[in-house]
Design a protein around this motif. Structure first.
Motif, PDB file in Angstrom:
ATOM      1  N   THR A 168      36.845  27.713  32.625  1.00 53.62           N
ATOM      2  CA  THR A 168      35.824  27.005  33.417  1.00 53.62           C
ATOM      3  C   THR A 168      36.373  26.053  34.471  1.00 53.62           C
ATOM      4  OG1 THR A 168      35.693  25.091  31.921  1.00 53.62           O
ATOM      5  CG2 THR A 168      34.345  27.019  31.374  1.00 53.62           C
ATOM      6  N   THR A 220      34.711  30.677  35.886  1.00 50.46           N
ATOM      7  CA  THR A 220      35.032  30.616  37.307  1.00 50.46           C
ATOM      8  C   THR A 220      35.304  32.015  37.852  1.00 50.46           C
ATOM      9  OG1 THR A 220      37.399  30.374  36.926  1.00 50.46           O
ATOM     10  CG2 THR A 220      36.074  28.345  36.982  1.00 50.46           C
ATOM     11  N   ALA A 221      35.349  32.098  39.177  1.00 46.41           N
ATOM     12  CA  ALA A 221      35.642  33.390  39.809  1.00 46.41           C
ATOM     13  C   ALA A 221      37.017  33.898  39.400  1.00 46.41           C
ATOM     14  CB  ALA A 221      35.535  33.261  41.323  1.00 46.41           C
ATOM     15  N   ALA A 224      36.961  35.040  35.801  1.00 50.97           N
ATOM     16  CA  ALA A 224      36.231  36.309  35.729  1.00 50.97           C
ATOM     17  C   ALA A 224      37.132  37.463  36.155  1.00 50.97           C
ATOM     18  CB  ALA A 224      34.987  36.237  36.614  1.00 50.97           C
ATOM     19  N   ARG A 225      37.924  37.247  37.188  1.00 53.00           N
ATOM     20  CA  ARG A 225      38.831  38.290  37.672  1.00 53.00           C
ATOM     21  C   ARG A 225      39.865  38.638  36.615  1.00 53.00           C
ATOM     22  NH1 ARG A 225      43.731  38.877  39.556  1.00 53.00           N
ATOM     23  NH2 ARG A 225      44.221  36.658  39.370  1.00 53.00           N
ATOM     24  N   GLU A 231      31.252  35.973  36.185  1.00 49.95           N
ATOM     25  CA  GLU A 231      31.298  34.629  36.745  1.00 49.95           C
ATOM     26  C   GLU A 231      29.972  33.923  36.455  1.00 49.95           C
ATOM     27  OE1 GLU A 231      31.964  32.371  41.080  1.00 49.95           O
ATOM     28  OE2 GLU A 231      32.117  34.567  40.909  1.00 49.95           O
TER      29      GLU A 231
END
Length: 500
Positions: A168, A220-221, A224-225, A231
Motif C-alpha cells: 500500500t 498501489t499501481a 498491483a504490477r 490496484e
C-alpha cells in the motif's frame, strides 16, 4: 464482493489462501519456503525481500487456482510471526536482515533495561515483562553492535507491517506487534513516547498503531504490477500469526486452548480480562474487548527440520523412496519405542527459550544417551520435549487464574498422530484436531472480510473449520510422563545452575 485473500508471513513458509466468505470455503492455497538463518549462536534472521518475492509468486497462483478474477477480491489480510523486527532507512530500503521472534542474542540488553526500570511498573503499563521479546532490546543491540545501521534507522515495524507497506505504501504497525514490542501503554491503549524511548528511538520512527480490521491502505499501481492484485484493493492491519490461528480455531471462551504446532510452538487461551504476568505474553484478541494471554517457544517445527537436516539425512532419503515425508518416516520408526524414549530426554531450548522461562542463554540438552539408543529414541525424545514444554505453560496459566479445559491442535505438526498422542498423554487431557484449518492465513482472511464489510460476524470464521480426530490420554502412561516432566524441569534447573 465475497472473496478475500489471507497471507501468512510465517517462520518457515509464506502461505496464501483465497476464501469465499459467503460459503466459508477456502478456494485455493499456495506456499513457498522461507529460509531461517542462524549465522551465530542464538541468532534467528530472515530476508524480508524473500517474503515479498514469495508473495509475488503465490498471489497469481491462488488467483488462477481459485478461478476468481482479481477485481472480485474485497480485501487482503496479512499475518506473521511476532515480533519480527524490520528496519528501514528514510528511502524505504531494508537495512539488515529481519531479527526474528525466536532470536536470542539480546540477553545483555534485556538485563540493561531491567536495571534501568522497575519490572513491576513496566508490566503494569506495558502488559508484558522485560524479556528478549522487547523490540527495545533488539534496537539497543543494533545500536551497540551495528552503529552504522542504527544511525540510518527511519522506520521500525514487523513482518506483516512490512508487507502491508509494500502493498500500500502506507506505514502502520498492527496493535499486537506494538504491544509485544513493548511500546503500548495498555492502561490507555496507545503508543507511549517514553516506552518507545527505551529503544533509543524517536517517536516518529514507530508508525501509528492500527487494529486488526482497520484498513491501512489500498494496493498501489506498483504492487498491483508485481503481485497481480487489482490496484485499489483494500488491505487491513492484519494480525499476529498465533492470535490469527487461535481465533480461526474457535478460541473465544474461557478454558479454550490452542496448541499451535508451527515453525515455533505456541499456546493461547482467551479471556475478557487483561492478566499481565512476566512469564507469559499478553496480546489483544482479534475480537474487540477480549485478550489472549499466550506462550511462544523459540522453536517447534523449525527444530524438527533442523534435526532432520543435521542427523537424519539417511532417513530422509529412505522416506522419499517410500513416498513419505521425513517426518512421517521418523514417526513410524519412533512409534516402535515406548513413552519416555527408553530414558532419553531432549530439552529443546535450541535458540534459548522464550516463555515461560525467558532465558536467551538456555540451550538444547540431550540426557540419558546409551549405546542401545538410535535415531528412533532421539526423535521421540524431541517430540516429548515439546509436550513437556507445553505442560509447563499450562501450569503457569493455571497459576495465573486462567482455566484450561478444552484443547485444540492446529498447524503442520498436528498432522503427526504420534506427536498428538504424546501430547495427550503428557498433558493428560483430550486433544481435538482441527480439519480444514489452513493456519493463520485463515484468521487473516476473515479479518479482511470484517474490515471490508464482506461480513459482520466475528464468530463466522468458525464455520470455515471442523473438528477432526480426538486423541485421548492413556491413564496408564500418566505416572511415567509425570516423572519425565519432573526430569525435564530438573534438567533446565541443573543447566542454569551450571552456568551461574
Amino acid at each position: 464482493m465475497r472473496y478475500v485473500i489471507g497471507l501468512d508471513i510465517g517462520t518457515t513458509s509464506t502461505i496464501g489462501i483465497v476464501l469465499d466468505v459467503s460459503n466459508s470455503k477456502v478456494l485455493a492455497t499456495a506456499t513457498r519456503p522461507v529460509t531461517l538463518r542462524s549465522p551465530r549462536q542464538g541468532w534467528a534472521e530472515e530476508d524480508p525481500e524473500q517474503w515479498w518475492t514469495n508473495l509475488c509468486e503465490i498471489v497469481p497462483e491462488i488467483l488462477a487456482a481459485s478461478g476468481i478474477d482479481k477485481s472480485a477480491i474485497a480485501a487482503i489480510g496479512t499475518t506473521g510471526m511476532l515480533p519480527a523486527t524490520v528496519l528501514l532507512d528514510d528511502g524505504g530500503a531494508v537495512l539488515r536482515p529481519s531479527i526474528q521472534q525466536s532470536d536470542g542474542r539480546t540477553g545483555a540488553e534485556v538485563r540493561e533495561i531491567a536495571a534501568e526500570i522497575s519490572e513491576s511498573a513496566f508490566i503494569e503499563r506495558a502488559g508484558n515483562g522485560i524479556n528478549q521479546q522487547l523490540v527495545a532490546s533488539r534496537i539497543r543491540w543494533v545500536e551497540r553492535h551495528e552503529p552504522e545501521v542504527f544511525a540510518r534507522i527511519a522506520t521500525v515495524f514487523g513482518s506483516y507491517d512490512y508487507i502491508n507497506w509494500r502493498l500500500t505504501g502506507e506505514r502502520a504497525v498492527e496493535q499486537n506487534w506494538a504491544l509485544e514490542a513493548g511500546f503500548v501503554d495498555v492502561t490507555k491503549d496507545e503508543l507511549a513516547d517514553d516506552l518507545i524511548a527505551l529503544a533509543h528511538l524517536r517517536r516518529d520512527m514507530i508508525p501509528d498503531k492500527v487494529k486488526s480490521a482497520d484498513i491501512v491502505g489500498k494496493i498501489t499501481a506498483e504492487a498491483a504490477r508485481q503481485t497481480g492484485l487489482a490496484e485499489g484493493t483494500p488491505v487491513v492491519g492484519g494480525a499476529a500469526d498465533h492470535i490469527a490461528s487461535a481465533y480461526a480455531a474457535g478460541v473465544l471462551g474461557a478454558g479454550d486452548v490452542l496448541l499451535k504446532f508451527g515453525g515455533a510452538a505456541d499456546i493461547m487461551v482467551a479471556t475478557d480480562t487483561a492478566r499481565p504476568d512476566p512469564r507469559m505474553f499478553l496480546d489483544y484478541h482479534i475480537v474487540p474487548g477480549l485478550f489472549m494471554p499466550n506462550g511462544c517457544m523459540s522453536t517447534g517445527g523449525s527444530a524438527l527440520n533442523w534435526f532432520i537436516a543435521q542427523f537424519a539425512k539417511f532417513e530422509a532419503e529412505k522416506a522419499g523412496e517410500l513416498g513419505l515425508s521425513p517426518h512421517q518416516y521418523l514417526d513410524q520408526l519412533a512409534s516402535g519405542t515406548g513413552p519416555g524414549a527408553d530414558g532419553v530426554l531432549f530439552v529443546p531450548y535450541l535458540l534459548g527459550e522464550k516463555t515461560p522461562i525467558h532465558d536467551p542463554e538456555a540451550r538444547g540438552t540431550i540426557l540419558g544417551l546409551s549405546l542401545n539408543h538410535d535415531i528412533r529414541h532421539l526423535w521421540r525424545a524431541l517430540l516429548e520435549g515439546y509436550a513437556y514444554a507445553f505442560r509447563h505453560h499450562i501450569e503457569v496459566f493455571n497459576e495465573m487464574g486462567l482455566t484450561t479445559t478444552r484443547f485444540l491442535a492446529s498447524d503442520g505438526g498436528s498432522k503427526s498422530r504420534l506427536w498428538m498422542q504424546i501430547c495427550a498423554d503428557a498433558l493428560q487431557v483430550p486433544i481435538r484436531l482441527l480439519t480444514g484449518h489452513p493456519g493463520s492465513c485463515l484468521g487473516a482472511a476473515w479479518v479482511a472480510a470484517m474490515g471490508s464489510g464482506a461480513t459482520d460476524d466475528w464468530a463466522g470464521v468458525a464455520n470455515c473449520v471442523s473438528y477432526g480426530e480426538e486423541f485421548l490420554p492413556d491413564p496408564d502412561r500418566k505416572d511415567g510422563y509425570d516423572a519425565g516432566y519432573a526430569r525435564f524441569r530438573a534438567a533446565y534447573a541443573l543447566q542454569r545452575g551450571a552456568s551461574t
